[in-house]
Design an enzyme around this catalytic site. Structure first.
Site, PDB file in Angstrom:
ATOM      1  N   LYS A   1       0.838  -1.208   0.000  1.00 64.29           N
ATOM      2  CA  LYS A   1       0.000   0.000   0.000  1.00 64.29           C
ATOM      3  C   LYS A   1       0.870   1.254   0.000  1.00 64.29           C
ATOM      4  O   LYS A   1       1.539   1.569   0.971  1.00 64.29           O
ATOM      5  CB  LYS A   1      -0.926   0.065   1.222  1.00 64.29           C
ATOM      6  CG  LYS A   1      -1.968   1.172   1.014  1.00 64.29           C
ATOM      7  CD  LYS A   1      -2.632   1.646   2.263  1.00 64.29           C
ATOM      8  CE  LYS A   1      -1.981   2.834   2.896  1.00 64.29           C
ATOM      9  NZ  LYS A   1      -2.035   4.076   2.097  1.00 64.29           N
TER      10      LYS A   1
ATOM     11  N   GLY B   1       6.585   4.786   8.502  1.00 65.98           N
ATOM     12  CA  GLY B   1       5.640   5.876   8.682  1.00 65.98           C
ATOM     13  C   GLY B   1       5.811   6.484  10.054  1.00 65.98           C
ATOM     14  O   GLY B   1       6.881   6.416  10.654  1.00 65.98           O
ATOM     15  N   SER B   2       4.728   7.043  10.563  1.00 63.78           N
ATOM     16  CA  SER B   2       4.826   7.779  11.822  1.00 63.78           C
ATOM     17  C   SER B   2       4.850   6.844  13.027  1.00 63.78           C
ATOM     18  O   SER B   2       4.344   5.713  12.964  1.00 63.78           O
ATOM     19  CB  SER B   2       3.646   8.733  11.931  1.00 63.78           C
ATOM     20  OG  SER B   2       2.456   7.988  11.874  1.00 63.78           O
ATOM     21  N   THR B   3       5.399   7.340  14.113  1.00 62.43           N
ATOM     22  CA  THR B   3       5.456   6.554  15.346  1.00 62.43           C
ATOM     23  C   THR B   3       4.038   6.253  15.842  1.00 62.43           C
ATOM     24  O   THR B   3       3.758   5.153  16.323  1.00 62.43           O
ATOM     25  CB  THR B   3       6.287   7.307  16.400  1.00 62.43           C
ATOM     26  OG1 THR B   3       7.622   7.417  15.888  1.00 62.43           O
ATOM     27  CG2 THR B   3       6.330   6.572  17.733  1.00 62.43           C
TER      28      THR B   3
ATOM     29  N   GLY C   1       2.711   3.427  13.885  1.00 60.44           N
ATOM     30  CA  GLY C   1       3.527   2.260  14.251  1.00 60.44           C
ATOM     31  C   GLY C   1       3.019   1.617  15.534  1.00 60.44           C
ATOM     32  O   GLY C   1       2.948   0.381  15.645  1.00 60.44           O
TER      33      GLY C   1
ATOM     34  N   GLU D   1       9.731   1.156  10.741  1.00 65.00           N
ATOM     35  CA  GLU D   1      10.678   2.264  10.535  1.00 65.00           C
ATOM     36  C   GLU D   1       9.884   3.530  10.783  1.00 65.00           C
ATOM     37  O   GLU D   1       9.043   3.903   9.963  1.00 65.00           O
ATOM     38  CB  GLU D   1      11.200   2.265   9.091  1.00 65.00           C
ATOM     39  CG  GLU D   1      11.857   0.979   8.644  1.00 65.00           C
ATOM     40  CD  GLU D   1      13.307   0.866   9.087  1.00 65.00           C
ATOM     41  OE1 GLU D   1      13.804   1.769   9.787  1.00 65.00           O
ATOM     42  OE2 GLU D   1      13.936  -0.141   8.742  1.00 65.00           O
TER      43      GLU D   1
ATOM     44  N   CYS E   1      12.892  11.204   7.469  1.00 69.38           N
ATOM     45  CA  CYS E   1      12.788  10.696   8.838  1.00 69.38           C
ATOM     46  C   CYS E   1      14.105  10.908   9.594  1.00 69.38           C
ATOM     47  O   CYS E   1      14.103  11.117  10.799  1.00 69.38           O
ATOM     48  CB  CYS E   1      12.445   9.227   8.809  1.00 69.38           C
ATOM     49  SG  CYS E   1      13.439   8.337   7.614  1.00 69.38           S
TER      50      CYS E   1
ATOM     51  N   GLU F   1       8.865  15.828  15.954  1.00 69.27           N
ATOM     52  CA  GLU F   1       9.228  15.736  14.540  1.00 69.27           C
ATOM     53  C   GLU F   1       8.351  16.693  13.734  1.00 69.27           C
ATOM     54  O   GLU F   1       7.130  16.622  13.789  1.00 69.27           O
ATOM     55  CB  GLU F   1       9.000  14.298  14.068  1.00 69.27           C
ATOM     56  CG  GLU F   1       9.493  14.079  12.671  1.00 69.27           C
ATOM     57  CD  GLU F   1       9.284  12.645  12.198  1.00 69.27           C
ATOM     58  OE1 GLU F   1       8.215  12.070  12.471  1.00 69.27           O
ATOM     59  OE2 GLU F   1      10.184  12.113  11.548  1.00 69.27           O
TER      60      GLU F   1
END
Ligand code: NAP
Ligand code: MG
Length: 488
Positions: A193, A245-247, A250, A267, A301, A398
């Site tokens: 995706k 992607g984002s924490t 995640g 990641e 990132c 971030e």
């Protein structure tokens, strides 16, 4: 178009003549889902627009896949795994991957232009960094396909089955390559995706996979939003999740797969420290700072978004940095002169603008380059904040935009403590003349990658990944194979 002005006319307002990339590309009006080797209508019949962030114009409509579509894709991937790909010899798999790598090289210009149109990054980056690295990843992992037994001696490496892969919008095709190439080399099949804002290059890659004759169902692409990604994560017949992607997302994924036997690599975000010591080559360091944070509009990132400068050289580094920032050209991503393109989407543009506001409200000193911005599109000037303290949100969170926060330090132990004082741990940079200082720092920095006297350098042979809330697992290199194998 071209301003008829001599470049020697420094007294006036001179600028480079426009240098648009000339490669013509073909983008279809509509892209369906790619399942089992065919383009298929999404079950919901729903499509969404993909926009060029530099012109705000619609480029194409992309299918919005739902749970039913994901289920079809997983079934196709399972069939291909059991019927063909999982049984194929590594040598044969390698041939397909080499073929894909070569075809990417042949169509590199086209892919670079589409990446810049859909995602806003300057053509110089998509052409010279992203797409060559995409091809390199396929070449590199093609080489491993028939050598897995040598890569892990005495362990019998076995493929996992169906891998669900979810990627972000900042390096759209590069993140696809990081995931597809090792998964294919190890004998897995895939449901991929892309990010909703930047699906086009992944869909163009499908044309290459088809031309390369990759068997049906080995790679399936289901475009859509977060719900599409969640359907992949939650599908019971997926053996492995690879997410970049984002924490925040995640953590949702980790909760969703807790208690299952799905293998997973995450990641996630970062807030890297870029550290300049007084013995550093200052001009080189300034280039590295610019590359670290303004490269790809700060949509990286591992961006060097926190600059730490040793107090004795702080004034000169900041003065030189401001001078260099002033020379950066912000504008049309398809112009070869452009250094900084468009922010990837309207949403991200608002997030970056909001952080700039927060930085000012927190009392940090604001500076930005003074260039004019295009009238249309989501553009932000390169920006820096001085007088920043550790507790400021712009030093902790971030931002994912061209916004640098600057702090100073006196001693090595002080900067290590400050640099590690973050929930993230993806990357860091060190600028110094002394090798011993580099070794000391690299052992003490809690970061997956530490660059010394350089920044933002990537190579398919090097593992990449984070500590702490930047995720776990490694992509790239030998470690990247481990993520797609059962080593018994
Ligand atoms: P994101 O919002 O987390 O989205 C990443 C991908 O996940 C997108 O394809 C997204 O779909 C999908 N997604 C959203 N919600 C989901 C859910 N509940 N379940 C499954 N998938 C879901 O991140 P982003 O804003 O696209 O990317 C920026 C972030 O990625 C930054 O934090 C950055 O640091 C990180 N990043 C990390 C690395 C690394 O290697 N560590 C590399 C690049 C980027 P939609 O696009 O449709 O929302
Ligand atoms: Mg777009």
């Amino acid at each position: 178009m071209t301003k008829n002005k001599s470049k020697l006319d420094f007294a006036g307002d001179w600028s480079y003549a426009p240098a648009p990339e000339s490669t013509k590309v073909k983008i279809d009006k509509r892209y369906k889902l790619f399942i089992d080797g065919k383009w298929v209508e999404p079950t919901s019949k729903k499509y969404f627009d993909t926009i060029s962030p530099s012109t705000e114009e619609k480029l194409a409509e992309v299918a919005w896949g739902n749970e039913k579509d994901v289920d079809k894709a997983v079934k196709a991937a399972r069939k291909a795994y059991e019927g063909v790909w999982g049984k194929m010899s590594g040598k044969e798999r390698g041939k397909y991957i080499y073929r894909i790598a070569r075809m990417i090289q042949e169509r590199a210009r086209e892919l670079a232009v589409i990446e810049s149109m859909d995602g806003g990054k300057p053509i110089r980056e998509s052409r010279d960094v992203d797409i060559p690295l995409v091809a390199n990843h396929f070449f590199y992992y093609a080489g491993w396909a028939d050598k897995l037994d040598y890569a892990f001696p005495n362990l019998r490496p076995k493929s996992l089955g169906v891998a669900g892969q979810i990627v972000p919008w900042n390096f759209p095709l590069l993140m696809v390559a990081w995931k597809l190439a090792p998964a294919l080399a190890c004998g897995n099949t895939i449901v991929l995706k892309p990010a909703e804002a930047t699906s086009l290059t992944a869909l163009k890659l499908v044309e290459i996979l088809q031309e390369a004759g990759l068997p049906d169902g080995v790679v399936n692409v289901v475009t859509g939003f977060g719900d599409t990604g969640a359907a992949i994560v939650n599908h019971p017949d997926v053996n492995k999740i690879a997410f970049t992607g984002s924490t925040g997302v995640g953590k949702i994924i980790q909760k969703a797969i807790a208690g299952t036997d799905k293998k997973c690599t995450l990641e996630l975000g970062g807030k890297a420290a870029n550290i300049v010591f007084e013995d550093a080559p200052i001009d080189q360091a300034v280039e590295g700072i610019v590359n670290g944070i303004y490269f790809n509009q700060g949509h990286v990132c591992c961006a060097g978004s926190r600059l730490f400068v040793q107090e004795s050289v702080a004034d000169i580094v900041i003065r030189k940095l401001k001078d260099r920032m002033e020379s950066l050209i912000v504008g049309d991503p398809l112009d070869k002169n452009t250094d900084i393109g468009a922010i990837n989407s309207k949403d991200q543009y608002q997030i970056v603008k909001n952080y700039i506001k927060i930085g000012k409200e927190e009392g940090a000193k604001f500076h930005e380059n003074s260039c004019a911005l295009p009238k249309k599109g989501y553009f932000v000037r390169p920006t820096l904040f001085t007088d920043v303290s550790q507790s400021h949100r712009i030093a902790q969170e971030e931002i994912f935009g061209p916004v640098l926060s600057v702090q100073t330090f006196r001693t090595v132990s002080e900067v290590i403590a400050k640099a590690n004082n973050t929930e993230y741990g993806l990357s860091a940079g060190i600028w110094t003349d002394k090798g011993s200082k580099i070794f000391n720092m690299t052992t003490k920095m809690r970061a997956g990658v530490v660059w010394a006297n350089t920044y933002n350098k990537f190579d398919p042979t090097s593992p990449f990944g984070g500590y702490k809330e930047s995720g776990f697992g490694r992509e790239g290199g030998l470690h990247g194979l481990d993520a797609y194998l059962d080593l018994g």
